[in-house]
Design a protein around this motif. Structure first.
Motif, PDB file in Angstrom:
ATOM      1  N   VAL A 318       0.831  -1.204   0.000  1.00 17.66           N
ATOM      2  CA  VAL A 318       0.000   0.000   0.000  1.00 17.66           C
ATOM      3  C   VAL A 318       0.865   1.253   0.000  1.00 17.66           C
ATOM      4  CG1 VAL A 318      -1.574   1.373   1.430  1.00 17.66           C
ATOM      5  CG2 VAL A 318      -2.015  -1.058   1.065  1.00 17.66           C
ATOM      6  N   LYS A 319       2.038   1.182   0.630  1.00 22.02           N
ATOM      7  CA  LYS A 319       2.921   2.340   0.742  1.00 22.02           C
ATOM      8  C   LYS A 319       3.576   2.704  -0.590  1.00 22.02           C
ATOM      9  CE  LYS A 319       4.208   1.310   5.553  1.00 22.02           C
ATOM     10  NZ  LYS A 319       3.845   2.580   6.220  1.00 22.02           N
ATOM     11  N   GLN A 320       3.672   1.756  -1.514  1.00 19.88           N
ATOM     12  CA  GLN A 320       4.312   1.995  -2.810  1.00 19.88           C
ATOM     13  C   GLN A 320       5.710   2.609  -2.629  1.00 19.88           C
ATOM     14  OE1 GLN A 320       1.246   4.341  -4.903  1.00 19.88           O
ATOM     15  NE2 GLN A 320       0.618   2.457  -5.956  1.00 19.88           N
ATOM     16  N   VAL A 321       6.536   1.899  -1.884  1.00 20.22           N
ATOM     17  CA  VAL A 321       7.897   2.374  -1.598  1.00 20.22           C
ATOM     18  C   VAL A 321       8.687   2.404  -2.903  1.00 20.22           C
ATOM     19  CG1 VAL A 321       9.966   2.022  -0.218  1.00 20.22           C
ATOM     20  CG2 VAL A 321       7.727   1.315   0.678  1.00 20.22           C
ATOM     21  N   PRO A 322       9.314   3.538  -3.240  1.00 19.02           N
ATOM     22  CA  PRO A 322      10.000   3.652  -4.535  1.00 19.02           C
ATOM     23  C   PRO A 322      11.174   2.683  -4.675  1.00 19.02           C
ATOM     24  CG  PRO A 322       9.666   5.819  -3.540  1.00 19.02           C
ATOM     25  CD  PRO A 322       9.333   4.804  -2.491  1.00 19.02           C
ATOM     26  N   GLY A 323      11.289   2.095  -5.860  1.00 20.34           N
ATOM     27  CA  GLY A 323      12.484   1.347  -6.237  1.00 20.34           C
ATOM     28  C   GLY A 323      12.601  -0.059  -5.708  1.00 20.34           C
ATOM     29  N   VAL A 324      11.565  -0.549  -4.993  1.00 21.96           N
ATOM     30  CA  VAL A 324      11.666  -1.903  -4.447  1.00 21.96           C
ATOM     31  C   VAL A 324      10.373  -2.673  -4.685  1.00 21.96           C
ATOM     32  CG1 VAL A 324      13.345  -1.349  -2.649  1.00 21.96           C
ATOM     33  CG2 VAL A 324      10.914  -1.166  -2.150  1.00 21.96           C
ATOM     34  N   ARG A 325      10.515  -3.999  -4.669  1.00 27.81           N
ATOM     35  CA  ARG A 325       9.360  -4.889  -4.720  1.00 27.81           C
ATOM     36  C   ARG A 325       9.441  -5.812  -3.513  1.00 27.81           C
ATOM     37  NH1 ARG A 325      10.336  -7.424  -9.263  1.00 27.81           N
ATOM     38  NH2 ARG A 325       9.005  -6.072 -10.538  1.00 27.81           N
ATOM     39  N   PHE A 326       8.338  -5.961  -2.806  1.00 25.64           N
ATOM     40  CA  PHE A 326       8.264  -6.865  -1.670  1.00 25.64           C
ATOM     41  C   PHE A 326       7.486  -8.116  -2.070  1.00 25.64           C
ATOM     42  CE2 PHE A 326       8.403  -2.566   0.190  1.00 25.64           C
ATOM     43  CZ  PHE A 326       9.526  -2.680   0.996  1.00 25.64           C
ATOM     44  N   THR A 327       8.002  -9.267  -1.673  1.00 26.21           N
ATOM     45  CA  THR A 327       7.291 -10.525  -1.868  1.00 26.21           C
ATOM     46  C   THR A 327       7.352 -11.317  -0.570  1.00 26.21           C
ATOM     47  OG1 THR A 327       9.315 -11.520  -2.765  1.00 26.21           O
ATOM     48  CG2 THR A 327       7.712 -10.675  -4.356  1.00 26.21           C
ATOM     49  N   ALA A 328       6.452 -12.273  -0.419  1.00 23.32           N
ATOM     50  CA  ALA A 328       6.407 -13.068   0.799  1.00 23.32           C
ATOM     51  C   ALA A 328       7.662 -13.931   0.913  1.00 23.32           C
ATOM     52  CB  ALA A 328       5.153 -13.938   0.808  1.00 23.32           C
ATOM     53  N   ARG A 360      14.763   5.119   3.424  1.00 21.63           N
ATOM     54  CA  ARG A 360      13.303   5.230   3.263  1.00 21.63           C
ATOM     55  C   ARG A 360      12.672   3.846   3.385  1.00 21.63           C
ATOM     56  NH1 ARG A 360       9.417   8.040  -0.099  1.00 21.63           N
ATOM     57  NH2 ARG A 360       7.397   7.065   0.348  1.00 21.63           N
ATOM     58  N   THR A 361      13.288   2.862   2.741  1.00 17.33           N
ATOM     59  CA  THR A 361      12.771   1.500   2.801  1.00 17.33           C
ATOM     60  C   THR A 361      12.741   0.998   4.237  1.00 17.33           C
ATOM     61  OG1 THR A 361      13.601   1.062   0.565  1.00 17.33           O
ATOM     62  CG2 THR A 361      13.091  -0.849   1.944  1.00 17.33           C
ATOM     63  N   GLY A 362      13.836   1.200   4.968  1.00 16.36           N
ATOM     64  CA  GLY A 362      13.895   0.758   6.360  1.00 16.36           C
ATOM     65  C   GLY A 362      12.850   1.424   7.235  1.00 16.36           C
ATOM     66  N   LEU A 363      12.647   2.721   7.056  1.00 17.78           N
ATOM     67  CA  LEU A 363      11.646   3.436   7.850  1.00 17.78           C
ATOM     68  C   LEU A 363      10.238   2.938   7.549  1.00 17.78           C
ATOM     69  CD1 LEU A 363      12.826   7.171   7.775  1.00 17.78           C
ATOM     70  CD2 LEU A 363      13.307   5.424   9.486  1.00 17.78           C
ATOM     71  N   ILE A 396       7.686   6.345  16.539  1.00 20.38           N
ATOM     72  CA  ILE A 396       6.785   5.977  17.631  1.00 20.38           C
ATOM     73  C   ILE A 396       5.433   6.677  17.465  1.00 20.38           C
ATOM     74  CG2 ILE A 396       6.400   6.223  20.120  1.00 20.38           C
ATOM     75  CD1 ILE A 396       9.442   5.838  20.480  1.00 20.38           C
ATOM     76  N   ALA A 397       5.488   7.929  17.001  1.00 20.66           N
ATOM     77  CA  ALA A 397       4.267   8.732  16.837  1.00 20.66           C
ATOM     78  C   ALA A 397       3.575   8.489  15.495  1.00 20.66           C
ATOM     79  CB  ALA A 397       4.615  10.208  16.981  1.00 20.66           C
ATOM     80  N   TYR A 398       4.021   7.490  14.736  1.00 23.55           N
ATOM     81  CA  TYR A 398       3.420   7.122  13.446  1.00 23.55           C
ATOM     82  C   TYR A 398       3.504   8.245  12.412  1.00 23.55           C
ATOM     83  CZ  TYR A 398       1.430   3.404  16.340  1.00 23.55           C
ATOM     84  OH  TYR A 398       1.264   2.353  17.201  1.00 23.55           O
ATOM     85  N   GLN A 399       4.555   9.054  12.493  1.00 26.91           N
ATOM     86  CA  GLN A 399       4.744  10.077  11.476  1.00 26.91           C
ATOM     87  C   GLN A 399       5.125   9.414  10.153  1.00 26.91           C
ATOM     88  OE1 GLN A 399       7.629  12.961  12.793  1.00 26.91           O
ATOM     89  NE2 GLN A 399       6.474  13.476  14.656  1.00 26.91           N
ATOM     90  N   PRO A 400       4.656   9.921   9.023  1.00 28.03           N
ATOM     91  CA  PRO A 400       5.013   9.335   7.723  1.00 28.03           C
ATOM     92  C   PRO A 400       6.523   9.387   7.491  1.00 28.03           C
ATOM     93  CG  PRO A 400       3.183  10.870   7.509  1.00 28.03           C
ATOM     94  CD  PRO A 400       3.714  11.046   8.896  1.00 28.03           C
ATOM     95  N   ALA A 401       7.041   8.382   6.811  1.00 31.28           N
ATOM     96  CA  ALA A 401       8.480   8.330   6.540  1.00 31.28           C
ATOM     97  C   ALA A 401       8.943   9.569   5.786  1.00 31.28           C
ATOM     98  CB  ALA A 401       8.821   7.063   5.760  1.00 31.28           C
ATOM     99  N   ALA A 402       8.141  10.034   4.832  1.00 31.46           N
ATOM    100  CA  ALA A 402       8.540  11.206   4.051  1.00 31.46           C
ATOM    101  C   ALA A 402       8.742  12.425   4.941  1.00 31.46           C
ATOM    102  CB  ALA A 402       7.493  11.502   2.979  1.00 31.46           C
ATOM    103  N   GLY A 403       7.894  12.578   5.952  1.00 28.80           N
ATOM    104  CA  GLY A 403       8.035  13.702   6.865  1.00 28.80           C
ATOM    105  C   GLY A 403       9.261  13.577   7.744  1.00 28.80           C
ATOM    106  N   ILE A 404       9.556  12.353   8.196  1.00 27.42           N
ATOM    107  CA  ILE A 404      10.756  12.131   9.002  1.00 27.42           C
ATOM    108  C   ILE A 404      12.002  12.454   8.187  1.00 27.42           C
ATOM    109  CG2 ILE A 404      12.141  10.379  10.163  1.00 27.42           C
ATOM    110  CD1 ILE A 404       9.501   9.010  10.963  1.00 27.42           C
ATOM    111  N   ILE A 405      12.019  11.991   6.948  1.00 25.74           N
ATOM    112  CA  ILE A 405      13.164  12.262   6.069  1.00 25.74           C
ATOM    113  C   ILE A 405      13.325  13.761   5.841  1.00 25.74           C
ATOM    114  CG2 ILE A 405      14.018  11.974   3.701  1.00 25.74           C
ATOM    115  CD1 ILE A 405      12.733   9.134   3.807  1.00 25.74           C
TER     116      ILE A 405
END
Length: 426
Positions: A318-328, A360-363, A396-405
């Motif tokens: 759902v996050k559509q993280v740029p440049g990566v694909r996640f699989t099970a 970004r991916t790690g966050l 901890i406060a569930y801030q979006p990764a983009a905002g943290i960056i």
């Protein structure tokens, strides 16, 4: 916890030469299949076809003139080789006018295989020289170790990541050399992630440690030679420092563009693909997630016995993280965290090197795990490696990764200004 540590099953002593060659081939071949991340295009349209010459190659070209007449101690490991594959140990041991009298090893030992929290002193079989461990009872060269030395030479390939302990080994050794009036030489090597990428939060001043020697972002875009220049000046060491600079390396070049063979600097960074994933994935381990140590794909997958792959996968997609694909993914580590336990999680594939951002991916992964498993994912322990209270507080406060960056921007701009004074390459 040693943060270069890895699975003891990966490299058996008897097979080291073969596996190191295979690792280099795997690293190069994987790059042919997937683009490696970098922040910018090459600095000129025509990329040089010449292979990078590392510091040891340049020193050989100079006929070892900077070291002639000196009694030398060498800080190195399995990555310290010249363009012909000869160990820097052997090259200096046979160099006319140079007296190699002692060896020093970092975490994982001189051959890069040891997994213990303390590496013992040893003897190099080929030269008979004493190997002083800088990851044992002491992590700094002692008075006895430096007795009779005129120069310390540092030749180790780094990972381009702040919490990789070889940085601190160099820093501590520089401090000891300055105190004992011993000259210090860095035989420079490329930053494998390239010399332009700067990502992640700055280290908090209170978090200086063995996994955080200096106030750097997680990904800092500098060679060891450049870092040494920074440490010497900013820490006011007064060290007689000499950097034997590389030839034919540009800041825009990642390791796959150098023509050099990838030799794993530690057992789990067996391919360059893993090296690019490492900074963002490794930060998750202290919070209770296996990052693939003890498997055939460290840093390319992560999981835990309490994770449900499909749930985590849906959250990340759902996050559509740029440049990566996640699989099970499912795996059972043979070593490390959750040794012998079945783990479920995700596999991470870099699909677009230019868009990929390891931090970004790690966050984003941390955010998903915190939302899905707040009782199991110990998010406060991300401080171990992120070393940034505001970043952890944001997660901890569930801030979006983009905002943290975005919150890192001012600190990183100041770092870029400081860093610019010490760069050696265009």
């Amino acid at each position: 916890m040693p943060h270069n540590e890895s699975s003891s099953t990966m490299f058996r002593i008897g097979f080291v030469p073969i596996l190191l060659v295979c690792a280099g081939v795997i690293g190069v071949s994987s790059l042919a299949l997937r683009p490696m991340p970098r922040d910018a295009a090459p600095s000129s349209p025509a990329q040089s076809t010449e292979h990078t010459q590392t510091g040891i190659d340049v020193l050989e070209e100079q006929n070892f003139a900077p070291l002639r007449g000196k009694r030398v101690g060498l800080i190195t490991n399995q990555t310290g080789v010249d363009s012909q594959g000869r160990r820097t140990i052997d090259v200096l041991a046979h160099a006319d006018g140079v007296k190699l009298v002692a060896l020093f090893s970092p975490e994982h030992g001189i051959s890069g295989q040891l997994e213990t929290s303390n590496v013992a002193n040893a003897t190099d079989a080929a030269t008979g020289l004493k190997i002083f461990s800088l990851y044992g009872d002491t992590r700094r060269p002692t008075d006895q170790m430096l007795q009779g030395l005129d120069a310390l030479v540092f030749d180790i390939q780094g990972a381009g990541v702040r919490f990789y302990t070889f940085i601190t080994t160099m820093g501590y050794s520089m401090e000891a050399a300055a105190q004992h009036k011993v000259s210090f030489f860095v035989l420079d090597r490329p930053d494998p992630l390239g010399g332009e990428k700067i990502q992640g939060p700055m280290l908090d001043p209170s978090r200086i440690s063995f996994v955080g020697y200096f106030r750097l972002p997680v990904i800092y875009g500098m060679t060891f030679g450049e870092l040494a220049r920074m440490f010497n000046t900013e820490n006011k060491l007064g060290l007689d420092l000499h950097v034997i600079a590389m030839k034919n390396w540009r800041r825009s070049q990642t390791f796959d563009q150098t023509g050099l063979t990838w030799i794993p600097p530690s057992p789990n960074l067996r391919t360059l693909n893993e090296a690019f994933l490492y900074p963002g994935v490794e930060i998750l381990q202290p919070a209770g997630v296996s990052v693939g140590r003890g498997t055939d794909a460290p840093f390319e997958q992560l999981g835990a016995p309490w994770i449900h792959s499909d749930v985590l996968l849906n959250s990340l997609n759902v996050k559509q993280v740029p440049g990566v694909r996640f699989t099970a993914a499912s795996f059972t580590p043979s070593d490390g965290l959750y040794k012998g336990e079945a783990c479920a999680g995700v596999r991470i594939e870099i699909t677009d090197g230019a868009a990929f951002d390891s931090m970004r991916t790690g966050l984003e992964i941390a955010d998903s795990l915190h939302r899905l498993h707040p009782e199991r994912f110990e998010i406060t322990k991300l401080m171990d490696l992120l070393a940034s209270q505001t970043t952890v507080d944001g997660l901890i406060a569930y801030q979006p990764a983009a905002g943290i960056i975005a919150s890192w921007a001012d600190d990183l701009a100041q770092f870029r200004t400081l860093r610019s004074k010490y760069l050696l390459y265009n």
